[in-house]
Motif scaffolding. Structure first.
Motif, PDB file in Angstrom:
ATOM      1  N   GLN A  52       0.652  -1.236  -0.157  1.00 46.23           N
ATOM      2  CA  GLN A  52      -0.022   0.003   0.050  1.00 46.23           C
ATOM      3  C   GLN A  52       0.826   1.292   0.032  1.00 46.23           C
ATOM      4  O   GLN A  52       0.625   2.237  -0.768  1.00 46.23           O
ATOM      5  CB  GLN A  52      -1.072  -0.043   1.011  1.00 46.23           C
ATOM      6  CG  GLN A  52      -1.866   1.074   1.097  1.00 46.23           C
ATOM      7  CD  GLN A  52      -2.484   1.063   2.565  1.00 46.23           C
ATOM      8  OE1 GLN A  52      -3.069   0.091   3.150  1.00 46.23           O
ATOM      9  NE2 GLN A  52      -3.196   2.388   2.738  1.00 46.23           N
ATOM     10  N   LYS A  53       1.867   1.164   0.823  1.00 43.23           N
ATOM     11  CA  LYS A  53       2.768   2.455   1.018  1.00 43.23           C
ATOM     12  C   LYS A  53       3.442   2.528  -0.292  1.00 43.23           C
ATOM     13  O   LYS A  53       3.921   3.882  -0.679  1.00 43.23           O
ATOM     14  CB  LYS A  53       3.708   2.265   2.025  1.00 43.23           C
ATOM     15  CG  LYS A  53       2.839   2.501   3.434  1.00 43.23           C
ATOM     16  CD  LYS A  53       3.866   2.508   4.640  1.00 43.23           C
ATOM     17  CE  LYS A  53       3.133   2.809   5.985  1.00 43.23           C
ATOM     18  NZ  LYS A  53       4.058   2.768   7.259  1.00 43.23           N
ATOM     19  N   LYS A  54       4.311   1.790  -0.773  1.00 44.40           N
ATOM     20  CA  LYS A  54       4.839   1.644  -2.262  1.00 44.40           C
ATOM     21  C   LYS A  54       3.882   2.358  -3.323  1.00 44.40           C
ATOM     22  O   LYS A  54       4.397   3.075  -3.999  1.00 44.40           O
ATOM     23  CB  LYS A  54       5.290   0.377  -2.593  1.00 44.40           C
ATOM     24  CG  LYS A  54       6.595  -0.295  -1.922  1.00 44.40           C
ATOM     25  CD  LYS A  54       6.939  -1.448  -2.314  1.00 44.40           C
ATOM     26  CE  LYS A  54       7.988  -2.271  -1.192  1.00 44.40           C
ATOM     27  NZ  LYS A  54       8.585  -3.554  -1.770  1.00 44.40           N
ATOM     28  N   ILE A  55       2.690   2.034  -3.628  1.00 43.62           N
ATOM     29  CA  ILE A  55       1.791   2.247  -4.517  1.00 43.62           C
ATOM     30  C   ILE A  55       1.389   3.601  -4.267  1.00 43.62           C
ATOM     31  O   ILE A  55       1.457   4.622  -5.202  1.00 43.62           O
ATOM     32  CB  ILE A  55       0.494   1.327  -4.685  1.00 43.62           C
ATOM     33  CG1 ILE A  55       1.017  -0.197  -5.080  1.00 43.62           C
ATOM     34  CG2 ILE A  55      -0.562   1.959  -5.436  1.00 43.62           C
ATOM     35  CD1 ILE A  55      -0.442  -0.902  -4.717  1.00 43.62           C
ATOM     36  N   THR A  56       1.274   4.134  -2.901  1.00 41.98           N
ATOM     37  CA  THR A  56       0.677   5.343  -2.383  1.00 41.98           C
ATOM     38  C   THR A  56       1.804   6.449  -3.005  1.00 41.98           C
ATOM     39  O   THR A  56       1.624   7.278  -3.394  1.00 41.98           O
ATOM     40  CB  THR A  56       0.355   5.381  -1.007  1.00 41.98           C
ATOM     41  OG1 THR A  56      -0.577   4.666  -0.802  1.00 41.98           O
ATOM     42  CG2 THR A  56       0.129   6.866  -0.875  1.00 41.98           C
ATOM     43  N   ILE A  57       3.063   5.945  -2.452  1.00 44.23           N
ATOM     44  CA  ILE A  57       4.183   6.934  -2.718  1.00 44.23           C
ATOM     45  C   ILE A  57       4.629   7.136  -4.081  1.00 44.23           C
ATOM     46  O   ILE A  57       4.713   8.091  -4.714  1.00 44.23           O
ATOM     47  CB  ILE A  57       5.470   6.277  -1.996  1.00 44.23           C
ATOM     48  CG1 ILE A  57       5.228   6.634  -0.323  1.00 44.23           C
ATOM     49  CG2 ILE A  57       6.670   6.914  -2.267  1.00 44.23           C
ATOM     50  CD1 ILE A  57       6.234   5.797   0.527  1.00 44.23           C
ATOM     51  N   SER A  58       4.506   6.196  -5.116  1.00 39.97           N
ATOM     52  CA  SER A  58       4.888   6.224  -6.255  1.00 39.97           C
ATOM     53  C   SER A  58       3.745   6.924  -6.910  1.00 39.97           C
ATOM     54  O   SER A  58       4.082   7.794  -7.799  1.00 39.97           O
ATOM     55  CB  SER A  58       4.806   4.576  -7.168  1.00 39.97           C
ATOM     56  OG  SER A  58       5.694   3.900  -6.309  1.00 39.97           O
ATOM     57  N   PHE A  59       2.677   6.631  -6.727  1.00 44.48           N
ATOM     58  CA  PHE A  59       1.376   7.410  -7.288  1.00 44.48           C
ATOM     59  C   PHE A  59       1.516   8.925  -6.968  1.00 44.48           C
ATOM     60  O   PHE A  59       1.368   9.758  -7.803  1.00 44.48           O
ATOM     61  CB  PHE A  59       0.131   6.718  -6.904  1.00 44.48           C
ATOM     62  CG  PHE A  59      -1.044   7.429  -7.629  1.00 44.48           C
ATOM     63  CD1 PHE A  59      -2.128   8.259  -7.208  1.00 44.48           C
ATOM     64  CD2 PHE A  59      -1.441   6.430  -8.815  1.00 44.48           C
ATOM     65  CE1 PHE A  59      -3.316   8.673  -7.856  1.00 44.48           C
ATOM     66  CE2 PHE A  59      -2.659   6.968  -9.646  1.00 44.48           C
ATOM     67  CZ  PHE A  59      -3.402   8.069  -9.153  1.00 44.48           C
ATOM     68  N   LEU A  60       2.012   9.236  -5.663  1.00 48.84           N
ATOM     69  CA  LEU A  60       2.079  10.691  -5.350  1.00 48.84           C
ATOM     70  C   LEU A  60       2.961  11.401  -5.949  1.00 48.84           C
ATOM     71  O   LEU A  60       3.040  12.686  -6.420  1.00 48.84           O
ATOM     72  CB  LEU A  60       2.275  10.541  -3.775  1.00 48.84           C
ATOM     73  CG  LEU A  60       2.402  12.171  -3.035  1.00 48.84           C
ATOM     74  CD1 LEU A  60       0.920  12.693  -3.356  1.00 48.84           C
ATOM     75  CD2 LEU A  60       2.778  12.054  -1.563  1.00 48.84           C
ATOM     76  N   VAL A  61       4.297  10.711  -6.057  1.00 53.05           N
ATOM     77  CA  VAL A  61       5.410  11.227  -6.628  1.00 53.05           C
ATOM     78  C   VAL A  61       5.060  11.675  -8.149  1.00 53.05           C
ATOM     79  O   VAL A  61       5.217  12.670  -8.654  1.00 53.05           O
ATOM     80  CB  VAL A  61       6.812  10.263  -6.646  1.00 53.05           C
ATOM     81  CG1 VAL A  61       7.504  10.803  -7.696  1.00 53.05           C
ATOM     82  CG2 VAL A  61       7.200  10.312  -5.212  1.00 53.05           C
ATOM     83  N   LEU A  91      -6.946   9.664  -2.978  1.00 51.27           N
ATOM     84  CA  LEU A  91      -7.293   8.779  -4.094  1.00 51.27           C
ATOM     85  C   LEU A  91      -6.119   7.584  -3.997  1.00 51.27           C
ATOM     86  O   LEU A  91      -6.342   6.551  -4.146  1.00 51.27           O
ATOM     87  CB  LEU A  91      -7.268   9.441  -5.470  1.00 51.27           C
ATOM     88  CG  LEU A  91      -7.478   8.590  -6.938  1.00 51.27           C
ATOM     89  CD1 LEU A  91      -9.003   8.057  -6.407  1.00 51.27           C
ATOM     90  CD2 LEU A  91      -7.261   9.569  -7.877  1.00 51.27           C
ATOM     91  N   ALA A  92      -4.829   8.299  -3.836  1.00 53.67           N
ATOM     92  CA  ALA A  92      -3.752   7.312  -3.731  1.00 53.67           C
ATOM     93  C   ALA A  92      -3.779   6.291  -2.734  1.00 53.67           C
ATOM     94  O   ALA A  92      -3.688   4.853  -2.974  1.00 53.67           O
ATOM     95  CB  ALA A  92      -2.374   7.852  -3.827  1.00 53.67           C
ATOM     96  N   VAL A  93      -4.123   6.724  -1.617  1.00 57.53           N
ATOM     97  CA  VAL A  93      -4.546   5.870  -0.293  1.00 57.53           C
ATOM     98  C   VAL A  93      -5.595   4.844  -0.619  1.00 57.53           C
ATOM     99  O   VAL A  93      -5.562   3.868  -0.347  1.00 57.53           O
ATOM    100  CB  VAL A  93      -4.781   6.745   0.913  1.00 57.53           C
ATOM    101  CG1 VAL A  93      -5.477   5.856   1.993  1.00 57.53           C
ATOM    102  CG2 VAL A  93      -3.492   7.552   1.283  1.00 57.53           C
TER     103      VAL A  93
END
Length: 666
Positions: free
Chosen positions: A232-241, A551-553
């Motif tokens: 979850q954190k990997k996807i959120t961080i990638s999406f956010l960046v 949305l990313a979360v």
């Protein structure tokens, strides 16, 4: 947008992203909380610098500068507190000591907001607004320096003490990340201001490097984070960046085009003013030409001239001149003899007999045709038209009409909210004559205002509120650039208004670039529209960023939650629970994986049940065999016991028989 504000704009995104990232990966850890607070303070500081650079008034710049002071104080305090916790220093748990540190910072903020002892006022530099420092600015600088230097010293001692290789690398990178903006701030915002050197403040901009180094340390050496991330954190961080990068690029491009739009409008306004001036000059020349055609056809006027009766010519021509003056604003009326001597000036009866040495006269005399152009008199530029004067076919002299161009700009000013000035090179003027004329007009002698140029006409009053921006616009340096052709119209902000400062060369009848016509045009409405568009852009970017985070979360949770459920189910299976079933909510790959997992569990359960039955049947068979063996064993053991008893009995009989035989023998 001010081009110098791009650096703090980058720092805003970098620090706020770092803040979110640090808090997101481990929000319950004190290290993450205080470092997130530190990054947030840097972001606020950078945000205030951005708005200060782009402020359009002193009051607006002062407002953002006060908030920037909050960011400055909180940045140094939060950094110091974080370093204490990171290095496991005992002072991190000393509430009295920490309270004194925080209260000292809040006291300085209070002084900044309630007095002018730290920041006295704001003024515009080449990068935007900056502050004039007060007597207590040194105190604020010392406070910040003590906290930052103490933080660096504590990190140095901690690096010496710790034996863990990874911690040493984390400490070194943190030390570098703090040192870079510290050196920039020490030089540009402490030393130089105290020494009265004007240098763009780089501190908040350099915090972008701090954010980059910290993120590198987080990924490379697990700085203030666990060794691994959840999906979850990997996807959120990638999406956010990705989204933040796109938002940043969009913002910069939008700011750039807004800035270019204002510059293009500035160019357009000056070009429009130049075209309008040329059109008016052409129109006025045609009017003067028409007037001259009428004048040279007046036989009575010609007879007065031919009589060489100066008084009679003056008296006869005076009503005509006054009519031209009142109706068409003509200011000059000459009769010139064939040898170039002025016979009479209808606008100045007492001056005559002097030689006319103007380009328009020379051209008319050389071509014996009408000539016109702009020419400089003693004090002002005038539009002059000279026409050869004929009595039949006999050339008898020249007639000249002219009008000063000052009133052109009065009309321009009425049509457009603008101020104008005509600036000439001093080599074309006489200092003594200029001083005498200004004195006679009751005006201040402005000969020494500019080094090698002179403002011979300006529409703004010296007591006007626009005097200051005009002083910034109407300068020798700008005149030289216009004449050389390398001047670009600039924007000047004053008292919440935006002006275009620009000009174009003033070419006289001799084709000489003798000076410049400068204009200060109010484009506040367009600038306000651009500024509002920028504010809307920033607001939308922030809203988009918040929406993106949410949305990313949600997306990452939607992906990671089923995987986490599968992981929990696997652990339950490891514990022996084969009745588990994963809930299937989607038909995508995750749903298919969940379905396959349920099928697998079902197969394992069936296999397990079949295996248990086989084991049970085999166990029953074994138990039956064991029972049979035990029964057989009992039989065998019974027989053996009987054989043993029989053998015992036989041995006893043998013993008795032997005893009886022995008795018989004796």
């Amino acid at each position: 947008m001010n081009i110098y504000s791009i650096l703090p704009l980058i720092a805003i995104f970098a620090n706020f992203i770092t803040c979110f990232f640090v808090l997101y990966i481990n929000p319950k850890n004190n290290l993450n909380r205080f470092f997130g607070f530190f990054s947030f303070s840097l972001g606020i500081w950078s945000l205030c610098n951005y708005f200060t650079f782009n402020a359009i008034s002193v009051s607006e710049a002062f407002f953002w500068n006060n908030i920037a002071t909050i960011g400055t104080v909180l940045t140094s305090v939060s950094l110091f507190h974080f370093v204490l916790i990171f290095s496991k220093n005992k002072l991190a748990f000393n509430k009295i000591f920490l309270s004194l540190i925080y209260l000292s910072g809040f006291f300085l903020i209070f002084i900044e907001y309630t007095t002018t002892l730290i920041t006295t006022t704001m003024y515009r530099a080449y990068w935007g607004f900056t502050c004039n420092i007060g007597p207590l600015y040194v105190l604020l600088s010392i406070y910040v320096l003590i906290l930052i230097i103490s933080s660096l010293f504590i990190l140095y001692l901690y690096n010496k003490k710790t034996s863990t290789k990874e911690l040493k690398k984390q400490t070194v990178l943190l030390f570098i990340a703090i040192t870079i903006p510290f050196i920039g701030g020490l030089t540009t915002e402490t030393v130089f201001p105290i020494l009265n050197f004007e240098v763009i403040p780089f501190t908040s901009s350099l915090t972008t490097i701090t954010a980059i180094i910290i993120c590198f340390s987080i990924f490379k050496y697990s700085f203030i984070r666990s060794k691994s991330y959840s999906i979850q954190k990997k996807i959120t961080i990638s999406f956010l960046v990705i989204i933040v990068s796109l938002t940043f690029v969009f913002s910069v491009v939008n700011f750039y085009y807004q800035d270019e739009h204002l510059k293009n409008q500035a160019d357009y306004e000056i070009e429009l003013m130049q075209d309008k001036f040329n059109v008016v000059v052409e129109h006025e020349m045609q009017g003067l030409n028409v007037a001259l055609e009428v004048i040279v056809q007046d036989k009575s006027l010609m007879n007065c001239y031919l009589e060489k009766n100066r008084t009679k010519l003056y008296d006869y021509g005076q009503p005509l001149f006054q009519k031209l003056k009142e109706k068409f604003e003509d200011t000059h009326f000459y009769f010139i003899e064939t040898n170039g001597t002025c016979f009479v000036r209808l606008h100045n009866k007492d001056k005559y007999g002097d030689e006319i040495t103007r380009f328009t006269y020379w051209a008319a005399n050389a071509t014996m045709n009408i000539s016109y152009g702009l020419e400089l008199g003693k004090t002002a530029f005038a539009l002059r038209v000279v026409k050869p004067y004929y009595n039949g076919s006999q050339h008898i002299g020249f007639v000249e009409l002219g009008k000063e161009i000052d009133h052109f700009f009065t009309h321009f000013k009425e049509d457009r909210s603008a101020e104008f000035a005509i600036i000439l090179d001093k080599q074309y003027l006489d200092e003594d004559k200029w001083g005498s004329l200004r004195e006679a007009q009751g005006l201040r002698n402005n000969w020494d205002d500019l080094e090698d140029k002179l403002i011979i006409m300006e529409t703004v009053d010296e007591m006007s509120e626009l005097d200051q921006p005009c002083v910034s616009c109407f300068i020798s340096e700008n005149v030289d650039k216009v004449i050389k052709g390398n001047y670009t119209p600039s924007l000047i902000q004053h008292e919440q208004k935006t002006y275009v400062c620009g000009g174009f060369p003033l070419i006289d009848a001799g084709n000489r670039e003798v000076g410049t016509i400068f204009a200060l045009i109010d484009i506040s409405k367009s600038a306000m529209i651009a500024q509002n568009a920028n504010l809307v852009n920033i607001s939308l970017s922030i809203i988009l960023l918040i929406f993106t985070i949410i949305l990313a979360v949600l997306i990452s949770r939607n992906i990671s939650k089923p995987i986490e459920n599968l992981s929990k189910s696997v652990k339950k299976i490891e514990a022996g629970n084969l009745d588990i079933q994963v809930e299937i909510k989607t038909n995508d790959e995750i749903g298919q994986l969940s379905s396959s997992f349920n099928e697998m569990v079902k197969s394992i359960r069936i296999s397990s049940e079949t295996l248990e039955q086989k084991i049970k049947d085999r166990t029953n068979d074994l138990q039956q065999k064991i029972k049979e063996l035990e029964d057989f064993k009992k039989i065998i053991v019974g027989r053996e016991m009987k054989m043993i008893n029989l053998k015992t009995q036989i041995n006893e009989l043998k013993s008795k028989v032997n005893e009886e035989k022995g008795d018989d023998f004796h």
